[in-house]
Design an enzyme around this catalytic site. Structure first.
Site, PDB file in Angstrom:
ATOM      1  N   GLN A  40       0.845  -1.193   0.000  1.00  0.00           N
ATOM      2  CA  GLN A  40       0.000   0.000   0.000  1.00  0.00           C
ATOM      3  C   GLN A  40       0.877   1.237   0.000  1.00  0.00           C
ATOM      4  OE1 GLN A  40      -1.258   1.489   3.662  1.00  0.00           O
ATOM      5  NE2 GLN A  40      -3.350   1.885   3.047  1.00  0.00           N
ATOM      6  N   GLY A  41       0.812   2.036  -1.068  1.00  0.00           N
ATOM      7  CA  GLY A  41       1.645   3.235  -1.164  1.00  0.00           C
ATOM      8  C   GLY A  41       0.843   4.498  -0.908  1.00  0.00           C
TER       9      GLY A  41
ATOM     10  N   SER B  49       4.188  -1.523   3.799  1.00  0.00           N
ATOM     11  CA  SER B  49       4.324  -2.880   4.340  1.00  0.00           C
ATOM     12  C   SER B  49       4.647  -3.878   3.242  1.00  0.00           C
ATOM     13  CB  SER B  49       3.035  -3.321   5.019  1.00  0.00           C
ATOM     14  OG  SER B  49       2.739  -2.444   6.063  1.00  0.00           O
TER      15      SER B  49
ATOM     16  N   GLU C  79     -14.648  -2.321   6.375  1.00  0.00           N
ATOM     17  CA  GLU C  79     -14.714  -3.303   7.451  1.00  0.00           C
ATOM     18  C   GLU C  79     -14.779  -2.533   8.755  1.00  0.00           C
ATOM     19  OE1 GLU C  79     -15.033  -6.622   8.043  1.00  0.00           O
ATOM     20  OE2 GLU C  79     -15.607  -6.736   5.932  1.00  0.00           O
TER      21      GLU C  79
ATOM     22  N   ASN D 122      -4.871   7.221  16.538  1.00  0.00           N
ATOM     23  CA  ASN D 122      -6.035   7.351  17.401  1.00  0.00           C
ATOM     24  C   ASN D 122      -6.423   8.810  17.621  1.00  0.00           C
ATOM     25  OD1 ASN D 122      -5.887   4.599  17.484  1.00  0.00           O
ATOM     26  ND2 ASN D 122      -6.017   4.442  19.715  1.00  0.00           N
TER      27      ASN D 122
END
Lengths: 351, 383
Positions: B126-127, B161, B244, B369
């Site tokens: 994922q970039g 990642s 999700e 968060n």
């Protein structure tokens, strides 16, 4: 696990919400007798009893909505102690004629009940009946109750005692959150065998079960109060301006509000779990889940009470501000539930 | 309202558990049990095993190999996999790119990319983040300039990642520098073997090297690798935020770690203080689990909303607390370091420090968060 409500439950919840808003919001000037009359007219004093005993057969979830309403509107009625707790005790020994008669009187609204746990003294045999001497402290609704359901110090006897009978002295007081209560002093109070609906291990089981139902309901009352206190404080933060803008626009406060909302949602959800357990689970599992809810609710109650006052600033410290009224109700409920530590101990014991 | 799962749901979980017991290879099970670092190799292997049973992409539509299960059933499935001791199966291709391709890709793109993701054959990086654009992602500067049948991409991605072991990367790139930040971004699929792509692994605090910097230097990307329309990439990426809504809390992983804590506590003499803290953590986990199930069952028809940010905040807190307690339980054994494990007599404890350090990421990735709290304050609380 399923949290969806049936159409009937939604109807009931909405009617209870309306009832509390119309009857109890702005509680100034109401007295215990007219509160009780309103509850009886709504059918709520008959709620915990099955139809075969003249009740409406409400389950624990229905009673949870009632408790939510009490907390939300800061109603002073000792409904949870007088109907949920004392009523559950009577329901579970309804085979005894004395219990049955009292159920009818409670359901119709003609008699107000309170549960009195003796803290000291003794219950001694006298003929076929007993003689009670000792004290029962912090009896909720004790100042205005007509009859008492008394638990002996070691909970092996449940005894129905007339509030006006000889030898019983009431020492009424107003609680922290301005509700009616009393300490009771028993001086050779005589009770006939018929006034003892249950004894021994069965008595202990019934008392523990009723206390669980009451704790679940106190959790629900706290959830109603927390939600209302949070809404009140949010509204204040949206409108109160300092430095030229609403204080709710400051990130330092925003993040605290998010923590408050999370704490209330967790409390409300775990209270629902505990309430379902009161109806559905084994006594041990219900005890564990009610204790879990009490831990969560006690922690959240302290957070909401303290933050509601803090965010209202100086106004929050005044007697007229609702923040303080909610804070006192939440403190009182935490005392009833046992502190976070006490509830955690119960959780560990029942795991 | 019902306290327990119904018989159908219990049977389903039992069936999944029995399947895992039969199909999870022993070496993978052992790696998960002791918290060892998994790499693309293990994840892809497990994905292929799941795929052989039609279970590698449960959330996708059935035409692309999904299961057609309800969100509740998927939740039970994913949780049971972890509770039965399996690795997670949440590669970026499955969890992130798949839903975006399905919603916004062309038929050709779907046919080309979805099957090998499902089969565990291709891995995607994922970039999104860049050195200057973390929480404030919309300021990203990696540029893509149209040149005939190609985009020419230049820039610098970070926290990517598994980039070193991925065949492909999906990336947000700036195609319109003059538009408002969110409006000039496009969504591109980049072949990691393209000339001009350079990957530099980053050593993380736990010793892991899953994350990378990716340098893009005049990388030529065919225009057919654009998802949807040019300059609309931000909208596509946002589609994921609510996809999700419950998985983001990571409750299944926390349950797995809590079970590990209980198992380790039983085998050792531990202080009453730790016992009390574990009980408190158990209550937090009970509440979090119930909140997820409430979200899934109270109003099943409702759309994902910003409330999911609260699940993420609280879910990661509970997770990190359990990892903290595992570290407390380790005591002096916590000195062992995953980078130099040696031949320990007891493999149960040697990864705890690395697991604790690694768990600090969960409140940072996927939107910190603090950013989640900003979202809740605005969109839920109206502040």
């Amino acid at each position: 696990m399923d949290f969806s409500l049936s159409p009937d439950q939604i109807l009931f919840r909405d009617s209870i919400d309306r009832f509390f808003t119309e009857t109890f919001a702005g509680e100034a000037g109401r007295d215990a007798a007219s509160d009780w009359k309103s509850l009886a007219e709504m059918g709520l004093t008959a709620a915990p009893f099955p139809e075969s005993l003249g009740g409406t057969g409400a389950n624990a979830i229905d009673l949870m909505f009632v408790a939510n309403g009490i907390g939300r509107t800061l109603a002073k009625t000792p409904f949870i102690a007088g109907v949920i707790l004392a009523g559950s005790l009577l329901r579970d020994c309804a085979a005894a004629p004395a219990a049955r008669a009292l159920i009818e009187a409670l359901a119709s609204g003609s008699t107000r009940l309170a549960f009195a746990q003796m803290h000291s003294g003794s219950v001694t045999r006298a003929g076929s009946g007993v003689t009670i001497s000792g004290e029962a402290r912090i009896v909720l609704g004790g100042a205005t109750a007509d009859m008492f359901v008394v638990a002996s110090p070691d909970r092996d006897l449940l005894i129905i005692v007339d509030g006006g009978g000889p030898g019983l002295r009431r020492l009424p007081f107003g609680t922290l959150d301005n509700r009616d209560a009393a300490d009771l002093v028993f001086e050779n109070v005589a009770a006939a065998a018929e006034a003892i609906p249950v004894r021994g291990a069965e008595a202990r089981r019934i008392i523990e079960s009723a206390l669980r139902a009451a704790r679940a309901a106190w959790c629900a009352e706290a959830c109603g109060a927390m939600r209302a206190a949070l809404d009140l404080t949010l509204e204040y933060a949206r409108t109160r301006k300092q430095f030229g803008r609403p204080i709710g626009s400051f990130q330092a406060l925003q993040h605290r509000f998010v923590d408050m909302r999370i704490a209330v949602d967790l409390s409300d959800t775990l209270t629902r779990v505990a309430t379902m357990a009161v109806d559905e689970a084994s006594p041990q599992e219900a005890e564990r889940l009610v204790a879990a809810a009490a831990v969560q609710v006690a922690a959240a109650s302290r957070l909401i009470a303290e933050e509601a006052i803090q965010i209202h600033g100086g106004m929050g410290m005044t007697d007229e501000c609702s923040a303080g009224k909610y804070a006192k109700r939440l403190m009182a409920l935490t005392c009833l539930l046992g502190s976070e530590d006490e509830a955690l101990e119960r959780f560990l014991q029942s795991a | 309202m019902r306290l327990t799962l119904n018989q159908d749901e219990l049977d389903f979980r039992a069936m999944v558990d029995a399947w895992v017991q039969r199909n999870l290879p022993d070496d993978l099970r052992e790696m998960v049990r002791v918290g060892e670092h998994l790499t693309r190799k293990e994840f892809s292997r497990w994905c292929r095993i799941l795929d052989a049973n039609g279970w590698s992409v449960p959330a996708w539509p059935t035409e692309y190999g999904g299961t057609g299960w309800s969100p509740l059933r998927r939740h039970l499935f994913e949780e049971q996999l972890l509770l039965s001791g399996a690795p997670r199966n949440t590669a970026a291709g499955i969890a992130m790119l798949g839903p975006i391709l399905i919603a916004f890709g062309t038929q050709e793109q779907k046919d080309r990319y979805l099957p090998p993701i499902r089969r565990g054959e291709t891995y995607w990086a994922q970039g999104f983040s860049e050195p200057g654009s973390g929480s404030d992602l919309a300021t990203l500067r990696t540029s893509a300039v149209r040149d005939g049948a190609h985009f020419v991409v230049n820039g610098h991605k970070i926290w990517t990642s598994y980039a070193q072991s991925s065949e492909m990367m999906f990336a947000l790139v700036r195609t319109n520098p003059d538009a408002k930040p969110q409006s000039g971004i496009s969504f591109l699929l980049i072949d990691m073997a393209s000339p001009g792509v350079k990957v530099r692994p980053i050593r993380m605090v736990d010793g892991g090297t899953d994350l990378n910097e990716v340098f893009l230097d005049d990388v030529r990307v065919p225009v057919e690798n654009l998802i949807g329309e040019v300059d609309r990439g931000w909208d596509y990426a946002k589609h994921l935020l609510g996809f999700e809504r419950t998985g983001i809390a990571g409750v299944a992983a926390t349950k797995q770690q809590f079970a590990r804590l209980k198992r380790l506590m039983e085998a050792r003499s531990v202080s009453d203080a730790l016992r009390r803290k574990a009980a408190r953590a158990e209550i937090d986990l009970l509440a979090m689990d119930a909140l997820i199930l409430r979200t899934l069952t109270e109003n099943p028809a409702s759309r994902p909303g910003p409330e999911a940010s609260m699940l993420k905040i609280q879910g990661t807190r509970v997770r990190q607390n359990v990892q903290r307690l595992l570290m407390e339980l380790a005591g002096v054994e916590g000195l062992r370091h995953a980078e130099d494990p040696g031949e320990a007599v007891d493999r149960d404890l040697q990864w705890l420090a690395a697991n604790y350090l690694d768990s600090r990421k969960v409140s940072i990735y996927g939107g910190t968060n603090e950013i989640q709290a900003n979202v809740v304050a605005k969109a839920v609380l109206g502040l």
